[in-house]
Motif scaffolding. Structure first.
Motif, PDB file in Angstrom:
ATOM      1  N   LYS A   1       0.840  -1.203   0.000  1.00  0.00           N
ATOM      2  CA  LYS A   1       0.000   0.000   0.000  1.00  0.00           C
ATOM      3  C   LYS A   1       0.875   1.253   0.000  1.00  0.00           C
ATOM      4  O   LYS A   1       1.947   1.272   0.574  1.00  0.00           O
ATOM      5  CB  LYS A   1      -0.907   0.002   1.218  1.00  0.00           C
ATOM      6  N   ALA A   2       0.410   2.302  -0.660  1.00  0.00           N
ATOM      7  CA  ALA A   2       1.112   3.585  -0.697  1.00  0.00           C
ATOM      8  C   ALA A   2       0.082   4.694  -0.819  1.00  0.00           C
ATOM      9  O   ALA A   2      -1.099   4.454  -1.048  1.00  0.00           O
ATOM     10  CB  ALA A   2       2.086   3.641  -1.867  1.00  0.00           C
ATOM     11  N   SER A   3       0.546   5.937  -0.694  1.00  0.00           N
ATOM     12  CA  SER A   3      -0.365   7.066  -0.814  1.00  0.00           C
ATOM     13  C   SER A   3      -0.818   7.204  -2.263  1.00  0.00           C
ATOM     14  O   SER A   3      -0.304   6.554  -3.162  1.00  0.00           O
ATOM     15  CB  SER A   3       0.334   8.348  -0.363  1.00  0.00           C
ATOM     16  N   ASN A   4      -1.777   8.086  -2.488  1.00  0.00           N
ATOM     17  CA  ASN A   4      -2.294   8.296  -3.835  1.00  0.00           C
ATOM     18  C   ASN A   4      -1.189   8.817  -4.748  1.00  0.00           C
ATOM     19  O   ASN A   4      -0.573   9.834  -4.473  1.00  0.00           O
ATOM     20  CB  ASN A   4      -3.457   9.292  -3.822  1.00  0.00           C
ATOM     21  N   THR A   5      -0.954   8.107  -5.825  1.00  0.00           N
ATOM     22  CA  THR A   5       0.072   8.508  -6.785  1.00  0.00           C
ATOM     23  C   THR A   5      -0.550   8.521  -8.165  1.00  0.00           C
ATOM     24  O   THR A   5      -1.486   7.773  -8.445  1.00  0.00           O
ATOM     25  CB  THR A   5       1.259   7.528  -6.777  1.00  0.00           C
ATOM     26  N   PRO A   6      -0.042   9.363  -9.065  1.00  0.00           N
ATOM     27  CA  PRO A   6      -0.593   9.368 -10.417  1.00  0.00           C
ATOM     28  C   PRO A   6      -0.250   8.075 -11.148  1.00  0.00           C
ATOM     29  O   PRO A   6       0.777   7.454 -10.887  1.00  0.00           O
ATOM     30  CB  PRO A   6       0.093  10.578 -11.077  1.00  0.00           C
ATOM     31  N   SER A   7      -1.111   7.701 -12.045  1.00  0.00           N
ATOM     32  CA  SER A   7      -0.913   6.479 -12.807  1.00  0.00           C
ATOM     33  C   SER A   7       0.194   6.667 -13.839  1.00  0.00           C
ATOM     34  O   SER A   7       0.306   7.704 -14.477  1.00  0.00           O
ATOM     35  CB  SER A   7      -2.218   6.110 -13.516  1.00  0.00           C
ATOM     36  N   LEU A   8       1.026   5.635 -14.008  1.00  0.00           N
ATOM     37  CA  LEU A   8       2.103   5.675 -14.987  1.00  0.00           C
ATOM     38  C   LEU A   8       1.751   4.883 -16.240  1.00  0.00           C
ATOM     39  O   LEU A   8       2.610   4.664 -17.088  1.00  0.00           O
ATOM     40  CB  LEU A   8       3.388   5.099 -14.374  1.00  0.00           C
ATOM     41  N   ALA A   9       0.512   4.429 -16.330  1.00  0.00           N
ATOM     42  CA  ALA A   9       0.134   3.567 -17.443  1.00  0.00           C
ATOM     43  C   ALA A   9       0.146   4.331 -18.765  1.00  0.00           C
ATOM     44  O   ALA A   9      -0.429   5.399 -18.889  1.00  0.00           O
ATOM     45  CB  ALA A   9      -1.248   2.980 -17.201  1.00  0.00           C
ATOM     46  N   LYS A  10       0.849   3.764 -19.737  1.00  0.00           N
ATOM     47  CA  LYS A  10       0.890   4.289 -21.092  1.00  0.00           C
ATOM     48  C   LYS A  10       0.728   3.104 -22.025  1.00  0.00           C
ATOM     49  O   LYS A  10       0.994   1.968 -21.639  1.00  0.00           O
ATOM     50  CB  LYS A  10       2.224   4.994 -21.361  1.00  0.00           C
ATOM     51  N   PRO A  11       0.328   3.331 -23.268  1.00  0.00           N
ATOM     52  CA  PRO A  11       0.097   2.198 -24.161  1.00  0.00           C
ATOM     53  C   PRO A  11       1.314   1.293 -24.354  1.00  0.00           C
ATOM     54  O   PRO A  11       1.185   0.102 -24.476  1.00  0.00           O
ATOM     55  CB  PRO A  11      -0.308   2.853 -25.477  1.00  0.00           C
ATOM     56  N   ALA A  12       2.544   1.854 -24.363  1.00  0.00           N
ATOM     57  CA  ALA A  12       3.729   1.045 -24.626  1.00  0.00           C
ATOM     58  C   ALA A  12       4.422   0.603 -23.342  1.00  0.00           C
ATOM     59  O   ALA A  12       5.538   0.116 -23.389  1.00  0.00           O
ATOM     60  CB  ALA A  12       4.697   1.844 -25.491  1.00  0.00           C
ATOM     61  N   THR A  13       3.784   0.752 -22.215  1.00  0.00           N
ATOM     62  CA  THR A  13       4.394   0.399 -20.942  1.00  0.00           C
ATOM     63  C   THR A  13       4.552  -1.117 -20.820  1.00  0.00           C
ATOM     64  O   THR A  13       3.636  -1.872 -21.114  1.00  0.00           O
ATOM     65  CB  THR A  13       3.537   0.922 -19.779  1.00  0.00           C
ATOM     66  N   LYS A  14       5.717  -1.541 -20.370  1.00  0.00           N
ATOM     67  CA  LYS A  14       5.971  -2.955 -20.106  1.00  0.00           C
ATOM     68  C   LYS A  14       5.924  -3.167 -18.602  1.00  0.00           C
ATOM     69  O   LYS A  14       6.430  -2.362 -17.835  1.00  0.00           O
ATOM     70  CB  LYS A  14       7.340  -3.381 -20.643  1.00  0.00           C
ATOM     71  N   ALA A  15       5.323  -4.253 -18.177  1.00  0.00           N
ATOM     72  CA  ALA A  15       5.185  -4.550 -16.748  1.00  0.00           C
ATOM     73  C   ALA A  15       6.038  -5.758 -16.392  1.00  0.00           C
ATOM     74  O   ALA A  15       5.931  -6.807 -17.017  1.00  0.00           O
ATOM     75  CB  ALA A  15       3.727  -4.824 -16.407  1.00  0.00           C
ATOM     76  N   ILE A  16       6.882  -5.577 -15.388  1.00  0.00           N
ATOM     77  CA  ILE A  16       7.666  -6.678 -14.842  1.00  0.00           C
ATOM     78  C   ILE A  16       7.044  -7.032 -13.496  1.00  0.00           C
ATOM     79  O   ILE A  16       6.889  -6.169 -12.636  1.00  0.00           O
ATOM     80  CB  ILE A  16       9.135  -6.279 -14.665  1.00  0.00           C
ATOM     81  N   THR A  17       6.669  -8.290 -13.329  1.00  0.00           N
ATOM     82  CA  THR A  17       6.002  -8.738 -12.116  1.00  0.00           C
ATOM     83  C   THR A  17       6.887  -9.742 -11.393  1.00  0.00           C
ATOM     84  O   THR A  17       7.442 -10.646 -12.014  1.00  0.00           O
ATOM     85  CB  THR A  17       4.647  -9.406 -12.452  1.00  0.00           C
ATOM     86  N   ILE A  18       7.014  -9.553 -10.078  1.00  0.00           N
ATOM     87  CA  ILE A  18       7.729 -10.507  -9.234  1.00  0.00           C
ATOM     88  C   ILE A  18       6.701 -11.068  -8.251  1.00  0.00           C
ATOM     89  O   ILE A  18       6.146 -10.333  -7.442  1.00  0.00           O
ATOM     90  CB  ILE A  18       8.888  -9.844  -8.467  1.00  0.00           C
TER      91      ILE A  18
ATOM     92  N   PRO B   1      13.824   2.438 -28.343  1.00  0.00           N
ATOM     93  CA  PRO B   1      14.881   2.821 -27.395  1.00  0.00           C
ATOM     94  C   PRO B   1      14.370   3.283 -26.037  1.00  0.00           C
ATOM     95  O   PRO B   1      14.974   2.992 -25.020  1.00  0.00           O
ATOM     96  CB  PRO B   1      15.607   3.963 -28.111  1.00  0.00           C
ATOM     97  N   GLU B   2      13.272   4.003 -25.994  1.00  0.00           N
ATOM     98  CA  GLU B   2      12.730   4.499 -24.727  1.00  0.00           C
ATOM     99  C   GLU B   2      11.314   3.985 -24.543  1.00  0.00           C
ATOM    100  O   GLU B   2      10.427   4.312 -25.323  1.00  0.00           O
ATOM    101  CB  GLU B   2      12.726   6.028 -24.697  1.00  0.00           C
ATOM    102  N   PHE B   3      11.105   3.183 -23.552  1.00  0.00           N
ATOM    103  CA  PHE B   3       9.747   2.762 -23.196  1.00  0.00           C
ATOM    104  C   PHE B   3       9.649   2.687 -21.677  1.00  0.00           C
ATOM    105  O   PHE B   3      10.612   2.338 -21.009  1.00  0.00           O
ATOM    106  CB  PHE B   3       9.365   1.425 -23.841  1.00  0.00           C
ATOM    107  N   PRO B   4       8.489   3.051 -21.132  1.00  0.00           N
ATOM    108  CA  PRO B   4       8.328   3.009 -19.678  1.00  0.00           C
ATOM    109  C   PRO B   4       8.165   1.571 -19.177  1.00  0.00           C
ATOM    110  O   PRO B   4       7.613   0.718 -19.868  1.00  0.00           O
ATOM    111  CB  PRO B   4       7.062   3.824 -19.426  1.00  0.00           C
TER     112      PRO B   4
END
Length: 136
Positions: free
Chosen positions: A47-64, A95-98
């Motif tokens: 849990k964390a405080s309210n933060t803006p979403s970082l979701a973008k169409p080209a965003t890659k998600a790494i899950t552990i 070259p640059e993707f979130p």
């Protein structure tokens, strides 16, 4: 003779209640099926405080996951080397993707740092950590 013919009344109304019931049932089924089809790996997020979403169409998600398994989007990665190989291929194409990192709250911190070190070595600077909203 039927009762309607005896009274001289003409019934030209259509009872649409059964059709409305059917349409509501179909709407509920559609809503349930679309929300159930969302893909991803379920992890217990910290849990964390309210933060803006970082979701973008080209965003890659790494899950552990809790047991330390790695996933890139929803695809399992056997080792950090496999993850590095896949990220290098993605970086060659774009070259640059979130990148967002979703680590289970029970996972060892060293595993998260290992992934963050890898992202630093690959010069992937747009990194976000996914958390749950803090419920007050």
């Amino acid at each position: 003779m039927s009762k309607a013919q005896e009274d001289g009344a003409v019934y030209d109304d259509i009872n649409i209640t059964p059709m409305l019931d059917l349409s509501y049932v179909l709407l509920v089924i559609f809503i349930l099926m679309t929300t159930a089809s969302v893909q991803g790996i379920k992890v217990n997020l910290p849990k964390a405080s309210n933060t803006p979403s970082l979701a973008k169409p080209a965003t890659k998600a790494i899950t552990i996951t809790q047991d330390g398994s790695l996933y890139l989007d929803a695809y399992p990665m056997a080792t950090i080397a496999d993850l590095e190989q896949r990220l290098v291929a993605l970086k060659t194409a774009t070259p640059e993707f979130p990148v967002v990192l979703k680590g289970d709250s029970a996972v060892q911190y060293a595993k998260v740092m290992e992934v963050l070190d890898l992202l630093g070595r690959l010069d992937l600077n747009q990194v976000g950590l996914v958390t749950q909203k803090l419920v007050k």
